[in-house]
Design a protein around this motif. Sequence first.
Motif, PDB file in Angstrom:
ATOM      1  N   TYR A   1     -75.434-109.059 -22.033  1.00 49.37           N
ATOM      2  CA  TYR A   1     -76.865-109.187 -21.765  1.00 49.37           C
ATOM      3  C   TYR A   1     -77.678-108.199 -22.604  1.00 49.37           C
ATOM      4  O   TYR A   1     -77.257-107.065 -22.823  1.00 49.37           O
ATOM      5  CB  TYR A   1     -77.174-108.894 -20.305  1.00 49.37           C
TER       6      TYR A   1
ATOM      7  N   ALA B   1     -75.373-100.993 -13.592  1.00 47.19           N
ATOM      8  CA  ALA B   1     -75.190-102.392 -13.210  1.00 47.19           C
ATOM      9  C   ALA B   1     -73.912-102.556 -12.400  1.00 47.19           C
ATOM     10  O   ALA B   1     -72.920-101.874 -12.631  1.00 47.19           O
ATOM     11  CB  ALA B   1     -75.134-103.272 -14.453  1.00 47.19           C
TER      12      ALA B   1
ATOM     13  N   ALA C   1     -84.059-103.973 -16.392  1.00 48.80           N
ATOM     14  CA  ALA C   1     -83.840-105.401 -16.258  1.00 48.80           C
ATOM     15  C   ALA C   1     -82.758-105.874 -17.218  1.00 48.80           C
ATOM     16  O   ALA C   1     -82.548-105.255 -18.273  1.00 48.80           O
ATOM     17  CB  ALA C   1     -85.139-106.157 -16.532  1.00 48.80           C
TER      18      ALA C   1
ATOM     19  N   VAL D   1     -76.141-110.125 -11.179  1.00 53.02           N
ATOM     20  CA  VAL D   1     -75.900-108.729 -11.451  1.00 53.02           C
ATOM     21  C   VAL D   1     -76.928-107.906 -10.688  1.00 53.02           C
ATOM     22  O   VAL D   1     -78.100-108.266 -10.604  1.00 53.02           O
ATOM     23  CB  VAL D   1     -75.944-108.439 -12.980  1.00 53.02           C
ATOM     24  N   GLN D   2     -76.472-106.776 -10.115  1.00 57.17           N
ATOM     25  CA  GLN D   2     -77.384-105.867  -9.418  1.00 57.17           C
ATOM     26  C   GLN D   2     -77.622-104.642 -10.285  1.00 57.17           C
ATOM     27  O   GLN D   2     -76.688-104.131 -10.906  1.00 57.17           O
ATOM     28  CB  GLN D   2     -76.793-105.423  -8.067  1.00 57.17           C
TER      29      GLN D   2
ATOM     30  N   SER E   1     -82.701-110.425 -13.985  1.00 60.82           N
ATOM     31  CA  SER E   1     -82.257-109.454 -12.987  1.00 60.82           C
ATOM     32  C   SER E   1     -83.039-108.163 -13.147  1.00 60.82           C
ATOM     33  O   SER E   1     -83.209-107.683 -14.282  1.00 60.82           O
ATOM     34  CB  SER E   1     -80.758-109.161 -13.152  1.00 60.82           C
ATOM     35  N   TRP E   2     -83.504-107.633 -12.013  1.00 57.52           N
ATOM     36  CA  TRP E   2     -84.338-106.441 -12.045  1.00 57.52           C
ATOM     37  C   TRP E   2     -83.820-105.395 -11.055  1.00 57.52           C
ATOM     38  O   TRP E   2     -83.343-105.729  -9.967  1.00 57.52           O
ATOM     39  CB  TRP E   2     -85.783-106.794 -11.661  1.00 57.52           C
TER      40      TRP E   2
ATOM     41  N   TYR F   1     -86.203-111.842 -18.571  1.00 63.37           N
ATOM     42  CA  TYR F   1     -85.207-111.126 -17.783  1.00 63.37           C
ATOM     43  C   TYR F   1     -85.051-111.770 -16.413  1.00 63.37           C
ATOM     44  O   TYR F   1     -86.037-112.067 -15.750  1.00 63.37           O
ATOM     45  CB  TYR F   1     -85.615-109.659 -17.637  1.00 63.37           C
TER      46      TYR F   1
END
Length: 120
Positions: free
Chosen positions: A31, A23, A96, A1-2, A109-110, A107
């Motif tokens: 999440y 996101a 995140a 995920v971005q 994804s940041w 976490y």
Amino acid sequence: VQLQASGGGLVQAGGSLRLSCAASGRTVSSYGMGWFRQAPGKEREFVAAIRSSGDRTYYADSVKGRLTISRDNAKNTMYLQMNMLKPEDTAVYYCAAGSGGPHDYEYGSWGQGTQVTVSS
């Protein structure tokens, strides 16, 4: 995920800002999500977190009563409403996605960070 954080800026003490974390790539509804911040010369610290359903939130003692975390899973977006800002809130704020706990190792994804500067 971005993750893409936005909404930072320069504000006077006592003012307000609203940060957003959008996101993409996959839904983040399953999440936990969180906000962390890092001031110059200091380590990254926990600010706030929210569980996947949005029914549980957690805050650092230094921001309780002033900052509010929320999420809109339909928009795949998380928010941080920042009121009564203080100069010590000046930092780069990172969003995140992960478990929704208070530790950065929870976490995976940041986002890239957004600068918040509070002038006295």
